[in-house]
Design an enzyme around this catalytic site. Structure first.
Site, short mmCIF file in Angstrom:
data_model
loop_
_atom_site.label_atom_id
_atom_site.label_comp_id
_atom_site.label_asym_id
_atom_site.label_seq_id
_atom_site.Cartn_x
_atom_site.Cartn_y
_atom_site.Cartn_z
N GLU A 40 -1.97 -8.50 7.40
CA GLU A 40 -1.30 -9.25 8.60
C GLU A 40 -1.34 -8.67 10.04
O GLU A 40 -0.30 -9.15 10.70
CB GLU A 40 0.20 -9.50 8.29
CG GLU A 40 0.23 -10.62 6.97
CD GLU A 40 1.63 -11.57 6.84
OE1 GLU A 40 2.37 -11.69 7.82
OE2 GLU A 40 1.95 -11.85 5.67
N HIS A 86 8.30 -6.05 5.57
CA HIS A 86 7.58 -5.29 4.62
C HIS A 86 7.83 -3.90 4.74
O HIS A 86 7.45 -3.27 5.85
CB HIS A 86 6.21 -5.51 4.11
CG HIS A 86 6.07 -6.61 3.35
ND1 HIS A 86 5.64 -6.70 2.17
CD2 HIS A 86 6.22 -7.86 3.77
CE1 HIS A 86 5.42 -7.87 1.72
NE2 HIS A 86 5.74 -8.82 2.84
#
Length: 467
Positions: free
Chosen positions: A54, A330
């Site tokens: 990402e 995350h």
């Protein structure tokens, strides 16, 4: 840097992080990803191979490269799909070869609000030369599997994620058969011991580093049924980080906080959460898999593994120094591998040893085939509906154009022309998806089905019993 100047490493530090760098969507993207670069550069011990997911924009990639190039002078930003694959590999050592392998089953264009199909998800692969010897090669595979939008087994994309796990498994197995160190890392969007996880660890020789050191760690979030069946007590946030390897949905991650805490944080307050707080939602979605380069010594007849796991941990838990938010939604997973320098690193009288074939239980292959059949049926119905919708819209368009002839007023003619144009546009888009995209997906399903059926047959031939 010339090969003769490189010495064979005795240890290897690896880091994998989903950066949450969605352009226009992820909050505080530029500030967070710049700080991610700062923290990678300041990490102790310093990472030598880094995989990012990402990281969607070249701008963010360059910002991280600028902060880390003294530590990781080699890097690759991988291009894929319409908006980019979001995958990056950084390395201390030269990248000799690189390629981007897109998954055949990769989401649906109709789900534009999810974006999985548009980013062209796949596997970023880098062949890294760590030293002058033939055995000094690491093959790194960085990926981000299709996201689950419902809990298994009700997730309509489970067939996609299963097929993607199967694809990356083939790539890692091929690298292992070449005798190279294999490193698979990324956001796999799966929980430990799920179907995709079992496929990876069975059909390739790689191992999940966390389960090597923590075999009793959680197999899902504490609130999930699969974890409740184990009968373990509610973990706190610290336990989930240090023992369960939870990288996602942690109570300590500011992007998972409730509205009240988020509002306080947005006002500049440095809100703190105790590490002893109950953590029912945290789970492990990010992984490092590895397989040591295995070699066959002709003199002794023994197979030896050069690399072993020393330690693993969840990292990048710090917060932005001024914004006080987590650096991503995350946390990272990190690992250190150590090398047996007394092993066959000279490649004299040695050859690569192919990993032995291993198989899942026959009922697991039947489960995969049933998933394929279910999804195949769904897509065939979707194709008929979409083509039928195209036919209906075409007839509606013709009806509007005929109506223009009998229209008594110009504004009515305009409305009919507008409706005919919009109707035909929508119908053509649906027709293209039904006739072209769904057809392509059905062919990819046939390939996946054949591979599973073929593997099932080999498993039976090698003595695996049906239940």
């Amino acid at each position: 840097m010339a090969n003769q100047e490189i010495t064979s490493p005795s240890d290897l530090r690896i880091l994998s992080l989903n950066c949450w760098g969605l352009k226009f969507i992820s909050k505080l993207r530029n500030e967070r990803l710049t700080e991610i670069g700062n923290q990678i550069a300041a990490a102790k011990p310093p990472p030598e191979i880094v995989g990012l997911q990402e990281c969607w924009t070249k701008q963010d990639y360059e910002a991280i490269r600028e902060k880390t190039k003294h530590l990781l002078p080699y890097g690759k930003f991988y291009y894929s799909g319409i908006f980019g694959g979001g995958l990056v590999i950084l390395s201390k050592w030269p990248i000799e070869e690189s390629n981007m392998v897109r998954y055949p089953l990769n989401g649906r264009p109709a789900a534009f609000y999810r974006g999985d199909w548009f980013v062209g998800k796949g596997v970023a692969h880098a062949r890294i030369r760590m030293g002058p010897k033939k055995s000094d090669i690491a093959e790194v595979f960085c990926t981000h599997l299709h996201a689950p939008y419902e809990a298994e087994p009700f997730d309509s994309y489970i067939c996609h994620r299963t097929a993607q796990a199967w694809e990356i498994t083939k790539l890692m197995r091929g690298a292992a058969e070449r005798g190279h160190l294999v490193i698979g890392l990324g956001d796999f969007n799966m929980i430990p011991l799920s179907l995709a996880h079992r496929i990876i660890e069975t059909h390739s020789p790689v191992q999940d580093v966390w389960r090597i050191l923590y075999p009793g760690s959680s197999v899902g979030a504490a609130k999930d049924k699969v974890e409740q069946l184990r009968g373990v007590p509610m973990p706190n946030a610290e336990f989930n980080l240090t023992q369960n390897g939870a990288t996602c949905d942690s109570a300590l991650n500011t992007w998972r906080w409730n509205k009240a805490h988020s509002q306080r944080l947005a006002k500049g307050e440095n809100v703190q959460i105790a590490t002893t707080v109950d953590d029912p939602n945290a789970k492990r979605l990010d992984y490092i898999f590895f397989s040591s380069g295995q070699h066959y010594d002709a003199a002794s007849g023994e197979r030896t593994a050069e690399w072993t796991l020393k330690d693993t941990n969840v990292g990048m838990t710090m917060r932005h120094p001024t914004l006080h938010c987590s650096l991503s939604d995350h946390f990272s997973v990190e690992a250190t591998l150590v090398r047996d320098l007394n092993g066959p690193t000279s490649d004299v009288n040695t050859g690569t040893a192919a990993p032995p074939d291993r198989y899942l239980p026959i009922e697991t292959y039947d489960e995969i085939l049933a998933t394929i059949k279910k999804y195949d049926t769904r897509e065939r119905i979707q194709r008929r509906l979409r083509l039928g919708h195209f036919g209906f819209q075409l007839l509606f368009t013709i009806g509007c154009l005929i109506g223009v002839w009998w229209s008594p007023y110009n504004y009515v003619s305009f409305i009919l022309m507008l409706l005919s144009s919009l109707s035909l546009s929508v119908g053509v888009i649906d027709g293209l998806m039904g006739g072209l995209f769904v057809g392509s997906e059905l062919r990819a399903l046939k390939e996946f089905q054949w591979e599973v059926e073929n593997t099932r047959s080999r498993a039976l031939a090698n003595g695996v019993k049906e239940a």
